[in-house]
Design a protein around this motif. Sequence first.
Motif, short mmCIF file in Angstrom:
data_model
loop_
_atom_site.label_atom_id
_atom_site.label_comp_id
_atom_site.label_asym_id
_atom_site.label_seq_id
_atom_site.Cartn_x
_atom_site.Cartn_y
_atom_site.Cartn_z
N ARG A 8 58.87 -19.84 -30.47
CA ARG A 8 58.32 -18.67 -29.80
C ARG A 8 58.29 -17.48 -30.76
O ARG A 8 59.26 -17.22 -31.47
CB ARG A 8 59.17 -18.35 -28.57
N ASP A 68 49.84 -22.55 -18.68
CA ASP A 68 51.27 -22.61 -18.98
C ASP A 68 52.12 -22.62 -17.71
O ASP A 68 53.26 -22.15 -17.70
CB ASP A 68 51.68 -21.45 -19.89
N GLY A 69 51.52 -23.14 -16.64
CA GLY A 69 52.22 -23.12 -15.37
C GLY A 69 51.94 -21.87 -14.57
O GLY A 69 52.52 -21.67 -13.50
N THR A 70 51.03 -21.04 -15.09
CA THR A 70 50.59 -19.84 -14.38
C THR A 70 49.08 -19.74 -14.55
O THR A 70 48.47 -20.42 -15.39
CB THR A 70 51.25 -18.56 -14.93
N SER A 119 57.32 -25.62 -18.23
CA SER A 119 57.69 -24.33 -17.68
C SER A 119 58.31 -24.52 -16.30
O SER A 119 58.48 -25.66 -15.83
CB SER A 119 56.47 -23.40 -17.60
N HIS A 120 58.66 -23.41 -15.66
CA HIS A 120 59.30 -23.43 -14.33
C HIS A 120 60.57 -24.29 -14.35
O HIS A 120 60.79 -25.13 -13.47
CB HIS A 120 58.34 -23.94 -13.25
N ILE A 158 53.38 -28.67 -22.71
CA ILE A 158 53.87 -27.38 -22.21
C ILE A 158 54.77 -27.64 -21.01
O ILE A 158 54.40 -28.32 -20.05
CB ILE A 158 52.68 -26.48 -21.81
N ASN A 179 54.26 -17.94 -20.62
CA ASN A 179 55.19 -18.27 -19.53
C ASN A 179 55.83 -19.65 -19.69
O ASN A 179 56.49 -20.14 -18.77
CB ASN A 179 54.46 -18.18 -18.20
N ALA A 180 55.64 -20.27 -20.83
CA ALA A 180 56.22 -21.59 -21.08
C ALA A 180 57.69 -21.47 -21.47
O ALA A 180 58.12 -20.49 -22.09
CB ALA A 180 55.44 -22.31 -22.17
N ASP A 181 58.45 -22.50 -21.10
CA ASP A 181 59.84 -22.61 -21.54
C ASP A 181 59.95 -23.40 -22.84
O ASP A 181 60.90 -23.22 -23.61
CB ASP A 181 60.67 -23.33 -20.47
N HIS A 182 58.97 -24.28 -23.06
CA HIS A 182 59.01 -25.16 -24.23
C HIS A 182 57.58 -25.58 -24.54
O HIS A 182 56.80 -25.91 -23.64
CB HIS A 182 59.86 -26.40 -23.94
#
Length: 634
Positions: free
Chosen positions: A70, A259-261, A96-97, A94, A48-51
């Motif tokens: 990725r 990962d933010g989740t 995310s969001h 990490i 769920n990471a953006d970077h």
Amino acid sequence: MSFRSPITDYDIYLFRRGEHYRLWEKFGAHPCNVDGSDGYYFAVWAPNADHVSVVGDFNEWDETGNPLSRRGDSGIWEGFIEGIRPGMYYKYCIISHGGNYRVLKADPYAFYCERPPGTASVTWDLSGFEWSDHDWMNKRSSRKHYDEPISIYEVHLGSWLRREGSDAYCGYREIAPLLVEYVKDMGFTHVEFLPVMEHPFDGSWGYQVTGYFAPTSRFGTPQDFMFLINELHRNGIGVILDWVPAHFPTDEHGLGYFDGTHLYEYPDPRIGFHRDWNTYVFDYGRNEVRSFLLSSALFWCEVFHADGLRVDAVASMLYRDYSRPDGEWIPNQYGGKENLEAIAFIKRFNEVLYSECPGVMTIAEESTAWPMVSRPTYLGGLGFGFKWNMGWMHDTLKYMSKDPIYRKYHHNELTFSLLYAFHENFILPFSHDEVVHGKGSMINKMPGDKWQKFANLRVLYGYMFAHPGKKLLFMGNEFGQWREWNHDTSLDWYLLDDPFHRGLKLWVKDLNRLLSSEPALYELDSSWEGFRWIDCHDSDQSTLSFLRIGRHTDRDLLLCVCNFTPVPRYPFYVGVPKEGFWKELLNSDSELYGGSGLGNMGGLHTEPVPAHGYSQSLKIMLPPLAAVFFKPES
């Protein structure tokens, strides 16, 4: 630069199915060479990471300097970084969001970590150590633990021994010859280490793990820990590691909210958070989490040659309502309190360990009456090899804490354990949990003056070693440390200047010797065929007498008689099934151990006096607060 990922599509397939058992070979940080350039390959799961980037002392912790790529829709981020060498500090950055969540995480698959209170991972290479325990490992696959003598010495590495004149730790290599010599001399068959996996807080004793593939750097490098295990094996001593799949800490650098989740833990705190320990609960229903945990378990047995894993807090895994009031837990899909995903995971864990590493053992610390914990999964059991007998431990300590004048009213607390002694493959534990948090040390649980305290502890250990089940003693219990265990200091070895403490230590040593030399005490530990009461009804005198029996019943026979009062009993008739001379093998009241010296002159001949259903009996001197062992001569 051409780079080919070591993670194949088949690896990803197995990972997603919860069936990849060697993820440490693929994830984490690994040295490699790409087009003639040395460096490290990195891979981490953060779907769920953006970077994701690798930051460390090699790039001044710059989150933009070394981004990972990725890998399709696998959730894996990977990449090669040139110039990385072993021993460099790193973390994963990490984001995310949409950039609102930004955190530095330690590598879940790191082999080595910065020494606490630091929290970085360290690039490392596990190769280079030359094992010399080949004889031990070759024989391990044919071990039959159920009918072998097992006496386990439970050790917390940080407090077994500190460096003289300071509170500094002894390292793995420094402690190895000292621990090996001591355990070998004492006759223990195995050492069980409280968790050596990396953990941030000393006060958790290792039970709140952040590094599931890294031995703690408090005591040295991974190769140093290999050296310790290697030396134990070369001296015929098995190694059991405590392993903690039940929960993990909330420290920011750890697995929580990775990962933010809620990636590794259940998202709902009613099932995903332990209030007792302020820790997260693994999401056993998530395939990738199962692959992670199963890989960790196999890693310690394959890479570090561990001979067994003792799984902590199994009850907290089995029950959704564990330590939760009504209304604050979520039933399973059928409305029950059982954690079905955890049960499935536990069964698979045992199947994988026993199939991939023949000869290892798995041990459950399970404190409820859950059935068939140590029965095979194909029979409906959980699949563990052994289970700690917590009921026996609690009942026995409750009985022994009473003044002997009252013990006759609590006789059933000693005899009750034989009603269920063979329902599981049991280990009898006097562990670290019994000598902390105000419970008092083993010697201080015993009533009476100093002499009686030591005599009580000797008869307790004698009864323990005669009782069906494998044995476990926590460090310090064997010589009667007065104070509770303190993880911040060394054991009080100076107490061995006192003859009472030396005598108790010698008694435990001789019990271990007896256990290893007498098949009657171990061959049929998990069967009624190996045990027979002589008299379990003598509550008025607080005595017990029983036989232990080996497979060769004609020669492997042992009589144990225990007196739990300070009153000598003579003449004390004990019916026996065999006529002739019975040698007195051990007597806890011997002056060698600090006793009063009452005994039976090395042995006795039977007399034609009927007793306890037998035509022959022994007229013995039963010393005060003592355990006495006899064996018939062929």
